[in-house]
Write an enzyme that holds these catalytic residues in place. Structure first.
Site, mmCIF file in Angstrom:
data_model
loop_
_atom_site.group_PDB
_atom_site.id
_atom_site.type_symbol
_atom_site.label_atom_id
_atom_site.label_comp_id
_atom_site.label_asym_id
_atom_site.label_seq_id
_atom_site.Cartn_x
_atom_site.Cartn_y
_atom_site.Cartn_z
ATOM 1 N N GLU A 157 0.826 -1.206 0.000
ATOM 2 C CA GLU A 157 0.000 0.000 0.000
ATOM 3 C C GLU A 157 0.860 1.254 0.000
ATOM 4 O OE1 GLU A 157 -3.634 1.541 2.769
ATOM 5 O OE2 GLU A 157 -1.662 1.433 3.723
ATOM 6 N N GLU A 210 -11.888 1.632 6.596
ATOM 7 C CA GLU A 210 -10.800 2.105 7.450
ATOM 8 C C GLU A 210 -10.945 3.608 7.653
ATOM 9 O OE1 GLU A 210 -6.159 0.943 7.721
ATOM 10 O OE2 GLU A 210 -6.634 2.392 6.158
#
Length: 262
Positions: free
Chosen positions: A146, A243
């Protein structure tokens, strides 16, 4: 059209209750899967029982990181002097992921050390991912990478979505792909639809939050209806991790799923 499926990030959601109570809270709110960064304060057997009792799928955990405020807070995979520690940390993460039947380990790339060149740090990161890929080869666990935005994580070694995809393609292993975090991508890059479409073959997992406040989709600057339509049209069948920090109560804030994604 593909049906979208969302999992609850238990670090961010249901913080109204203690961590171990969040599994039941997520299931009661309609989630079928969960993710969270750090299972390591708990025994894997205890977490597995919580998952089983709540009827939940473990989607993702992170590789271990250092304490907040330390150079290792975003991971150590790009640090040339931390190779032995990275190996030990990843082996621990893999033990947890196998026990929990987690789909993914997010290997945190890390922040470049001040005395290490970007090229050297990046080369160490790629080497560590190749090693981790081989280590996970005989399991069902896959590795995701990521990029993080430079506002929240200055000097993070993965600078863009395409940078993450380039690592995955360089490693050239079917168990390594990217985690496309819509929040991070919007802050640094924008042009989200084009990026989602171009990188779709490398995307294993998606996470959502809405900048600038990192709250629920629909509360900030991103047109999430278009994002979700793009994912559907692409045939994406993976999980979408929630998230974000709820503005109010977690359950009260979940109305966005029906309003924007169904």
């Amino acid at each position: 059209m593909t049906e979208l499926k969302f999992d609850a990030n238990l670090k961010w959601l249901f913080t109204e209750v203690d961590f171990l109570e969040r599994f039941d809270a997520a299931a009661a709110a309609g989630f079928a899967g969960v993710e969270y960064a750090a299972p390591y304060p708990y025994k894997a057997t205890e977490l597995k029982k919580r998952l089983t009792d709540a009827g939940l799928k473990q989607v993702l955990i992170n590789s271990p990181t250092g304490q907040a405020g330390t150079p290792e807070r975003q991971g150590i995979a790009c640090m040339p002097d931390k190779v032995a520690q990275f190996h030990a940390d990843f082996e621990l993460a893999l033990e947890y992921a196998v026990e929990l039947d987690s789909d993914f380990i997010h290997v945190m790339a890390g922040i470049r050390q001040a005395d290490v060149s970007r090229d050297r740090a990046f080369a160490r990161f790629v080497s560590n991912i190749i090693w981790a890929s081989e280590k996970a080869r005989d399991t069902n666990v896959r590795i995701v990478l990521e990029a993080q935005n430079k506002r929240d994580a200055p000097d993070f070694i993965l600078e863009s979505q395409s940078h993450s995809a380039a690592v995955a393609e360089a490693v050239n292993a079917d168990n390594v792909g990217i985690m496309f975090d819509v929040y991070h991508a919007q802050i640094d890059e924008g042009d989200l639809v084009t990026k989602l479409q171009a990188m779709r073959p490398d995307i294993f997992h998606v996470q959502v939050a809405d900048p600038p406040g990192r709250h629920e989709p629909g509360t900030g600057e991103i047109n999430y209806r278009t994002i979700f339509d793009t994912l559907r049209a692409s045939g994406y069948t993976g999980w979408i991790g929630c998230e974000y920090e709820p503005i109010g109560g977690t359950v009260e804030g979940l109305t966005w799923i029906k309003e924007l994604a169904q």
